[in-house]
Design an enzyme around this catalytic site. Structure first.
Site, PDB file in Angstrom:
ATOM      1  N   ARG A 159     -10.086   6.565  -1.117  1.00 30.33           N
ATOM      2  CA  ARG A 159      -9.435   5.263  -0.960  1.00 30.33           C
ATOM      3  C   ARG A 159     -10.103   4.194  -1.829  1.00 30.33           C
ATOM      4  NH1 ARG A 159      -6.028   5.636   3.549  1.00 30.33           N
ATOM      5  NH2 ARG A 159      -6.758   6.919   5.269  1.00 30.33           N
ATOM      6  N   GLU A 203       3.335  -1.867   2.273  1.00 26.92           N
ATOM      7  CA  GLU A 203       3.132  -0.419   2.426  1.00 26.92           C
ATOM      8  C   GLU A 203       2.527   0.164   1.155  1.00 26.92           C
ATOM      9  OE1 GLU A 203       2.447   1.880   4.124  1.00 26.92           O
ATOM     10  OE2 GLU A 203       4.109   3.133   4.791  1.00 26.92           O
ATOM     11  N   ASP A 204       1.793   1.248   1.316  1.00 29.09           N
ATOM     12  CA  ASP A 204       1.188   1.893   0.140  1.00 29.09           C
ATOM     13  C   ASP A 204       2.189   2.751  -0.623  1.00 29.09           C
ATOM     14  OD1 ASP A 204       1.312   3.775   2.211  1.00 29.09           O
ATOM     15  OD2 ASP A 204      -0.750   4.476   1.965  1.00 29.09           O
ATOM     16  N   ASP A 216      -5.482   8.085   0.450  1.00 29.17           N
ATOM     17  CA  ASP A 216      -6.533   9.077   0.703  1.00 29.17           C
ATOM     18  C   ASP A 216      -6.051  10.512   0.586  1.00 29.17           C
ATOM     19  OD1 ASP A 216      -4.924   9.025   3.124  1.00 29.17           O
ATOM     20  OD2 ASP A 216      -6.525  10.202   4.046  1.00 29.17           O
ATOM     21  N   LYS A 251      -4.077   2.738   6.974  1.00 30.89           N
ATOM     22  CA  LYS A 251      -5.179   2.183   6.217  1.00 30.89           C
ATOM     23  C   LYS A 251      -4.804   2.037   4.744  1.00 30.89           C
ATOM     24  CE  LYS A 251      -8.493   4.850   8.991  1.00 30.89           C
ATOM     25  NZ  LYS A 251      -9.457   5.968   8.905  1.00 30.89           N
ATOM     26  N   GLY A 252      -3.791   2.804   4.327  1.00 36.75           N
ATOM     27  CA  GLY A 252      -3.508   2.971   2.908  1.00 36.75           C
ATOM     28  C   GLY A 252      -3.170   1.703   2.139  1.00 36.75           C
ATOM     29  N   ASP A 268       7.661   7.791   0.902  1.00 32.13           N
ATOM     30  CA  ASP A 268       7.855   9.183   0.506  1.00 32.13           C
ATOM     31  C   ASP A 268       9.192   9.657   1.098  1.00 32.13           C
ATOM     32  OD1 ASP A 268       6.959  11.675  -0.569  1.00 32.13           O
ATOM     33  OD2 ASP A 268       6.134  12.259   1.366  1.00 32.13           O
ATOM     34  N   PHE A 271       1.301  14.387  -5.398  1.00 36.78           N
ATOM     35  CA  PHE A 271       0.421  13.799  -4.400  1.00 36.78           C
ATOM     36  C   PHE A 271      -0.630  12.934  -5.094  1.00 36.78           C
ATOM     37  CE2 PHE A 271      -3.055  13.501  -1.371  1.00 36.78           C
ATOM     38  CZ  PHE A 271      -2.363  13.154  -0.221  1.00 36.78           C
ATOM     39  N   VAL A 272      -0.676  11.658  -4.744  1.00 35.96           N
ATOM     40  CA  VAL A 272      -1.586  10.721  -5.405  1.00 35.96           C
ATOM     41  C   VAL A 272      -2.664  10.216  -4.446  1.00 35.96           C
ATOM     42  CG1 VAL A 272       0.072   9.961  -7.149  1.00 35.96           C
ATOM     43  CG2 VAL A 272       0.009   8.798  -4.940  1.00 35.96           C
TER      44      VAL A 272
HETATM   45  P1  5GP Z   1       6.986   8.871   4.673  1.00 36.34           P
HETATM   46  O1  5GP Z   1       7.214   8.557   6.120  1.00 36.34           O
HETATM   47  O2  5GP Z   1       7.673   7.917   3.734  1.00 36.34           O
HETATM   48  O3  5GP Z   1       7.292  10.303   4.336  1.00 36.34           O
HETATM   49  O4  5GP Z   1       5.444   8.832   4.476  1.00 36.34           O
HETATM   50  C1  5GP Z   1       4.750   7.774   4.061  1.00 36.34           C
HETATM   51  C2  5GP Z   1       3.280   8.037   4.306  1.00 36.34           C
HETATM   52  O5  5GP Z   1       2.906   9.365   3.884  1.00 36.34           O
HETATM   53  C3  5GP Z   1       2.458   7.096   3.478  1.00 36.34           C
HETATM   54  O6  5GP Z   1       2.203   5.901   4.165  1.00 36.34           O
HETATM   55  C4  5GP Z   1       1.211   7.925   3.213  1.00 36.34           C
HETATM   56  O7  5GP Z   1       0.311   7.784   4.290  1.00 36.34           O
HETATM   57  C5  5GP Z   1       1.694   9.358   3.185  1.00 36.34           C
HETATM   58  N1  5GP Z   1       1.919   9.825   1.800  1.00 36.34           N
HETATM   59  C6  5GP Z   1       3.099  10.156   1.236  1.00 36.34           C
HETATM   60  N2  5GP Z   1       2.934  10.546  -0.042  1.00 36.34           N
HETATM   61  C7  5GP Z   1       1.621  10.444  -0.301  1.00 36.34           C
HETATM   62  C8  5GP Z   1       0.821  10.689  -1.474  1.00 36.34           C
HETATM   63  O8  5GP Z   1       1.270  11.089  -2.558  1.00 36.34           O
HETATM   64  N3  5GP Z   1      -0.522  10.466  -1.349  1.00 36.34           N
HETATM   65  C9  5GP Z   1      -1.096  10.020  -0.184  1.00 36.34           C
HETATM   66  N4  5GP Z   1      -2.414   9.841  -0.196  1.00 36.34           N
HETATM   67  N5  5GP Z   1      -0.364   9.774   0.929  1.00 36.34           N
HETATM   68  C10 5GP Z   1       0.971   9.980   0.863  1.00 36.34           C
HETATM   69 MG    MG Z   2       0.156   5.811   5.275  1.00 39.66          MG
END
Ligand code: 5GP
Ligand code: MG
Length: 181
Positions: free
Chosen positions: A166, A100-101, A160, A44-45, A104, A153-154
């Site tokens: 959101r 993508e939002d 969210d 949803k992000g 990470d 963490f944002v």
């Molecule tokens: P990755 O697979 O790259 O570790 O994770 C990506 C997903 O983790 C993002 O799509 C998001 O849903 C979540 N995520 C990672 N960091 C943050 C953050 O700082 N804030 C939020 N709200 N979600 C995050």
């Molecule tokens: Mg996500």
């Protein structure tokens, strides 16, 4: 504002977001000249970012949605992908832009990219609102990044915490009191 007290500080404000999306939209337009990419909005992000980005772009697009997450704390780069909503259209030979939002660890985008590659698109690009390069485990880089941020963490602008925040128009940092409650 209903959330005041829950937000420690604004990290990226509305004006900065809009300006940067304008710049990135121009880059994408230049790279997509003469094409009509399929934009895949990752729910949803990415909803808020995607809505602003496609309107800032001049390139005509079609729009699809996917809902994915990665699971399994893999020490290798092969994080498993869980797809809870997939696209129905055939993407073979098409130009794809994944929206993508935040990237990470990179597990989600790496696994999604590998999975979509098997469907043989003509091109596959990633645009992300936020990137936390310091946290990267899986080898994935976005083709377009609006903002690189520190390991914090944002929330807000689509992102969210427990499904909340959101709807905030900016990217912010939550107060400690929210986690402690
Ligand atoms: P990755 O697979 O790259 O570790 O994770 C990506 C997903 O983790 C993002 O799509 C998001 O849903 C979540 N995520 C990672 N960091 C943050 C953050 O700082 N804030 C939020 N709200 N979600 C995050
Ligand atoms: Mg996500």
């Amino acid at each position: 504002m209903e959330y005041s007290g829950e937000i420690e500080r604004v990290l990226i404000d509305e004006k900065q977001i809009a300006q940067r999306i304008g710049e990135v939209a121009k880059q994408i337009d230049a790279d997509c000249a003469g094409k009509m990419p399929i934009v895949i909005c990752i729910l949803k992000g990415s909803l808020v970012f995607c809505a602003d980005l496609i309107r800032a772009m001049k390139t005509p697009v079609t729009l699809e949605f996917m809902k994915v997450s990665s699971y399994g704390a893999s020490t290798t780069s092969s994080g498993k992908l869980s797809v809870s909503l997939d696209i129905l259209s055939n993407i073979e030979g098409k130009d794809i832009l994944i929206v993508e939002d935040i990237i990470d660890s990179g597990h989600t985008m790496y696994a999604l990219k590998e999975m979509l590659k098997t469907r043989r698109p003509a091109s596959l690009r990633i645009v992300t609102l936020l990137d936390k390069p310091a946290r990267r485990v899986s080898p994935v880089t976005a083709d377009y990044t609006c903002f690189e941020i520190e390991d914090e963490f944002v929330i807000g602008y689509g992102l969210d915490y427990a499904e909340r925040y959101r709807d905030l128009p900016y990217v912010g940092i939550l107060s400690r009191s929210v986690y402690e409650n």
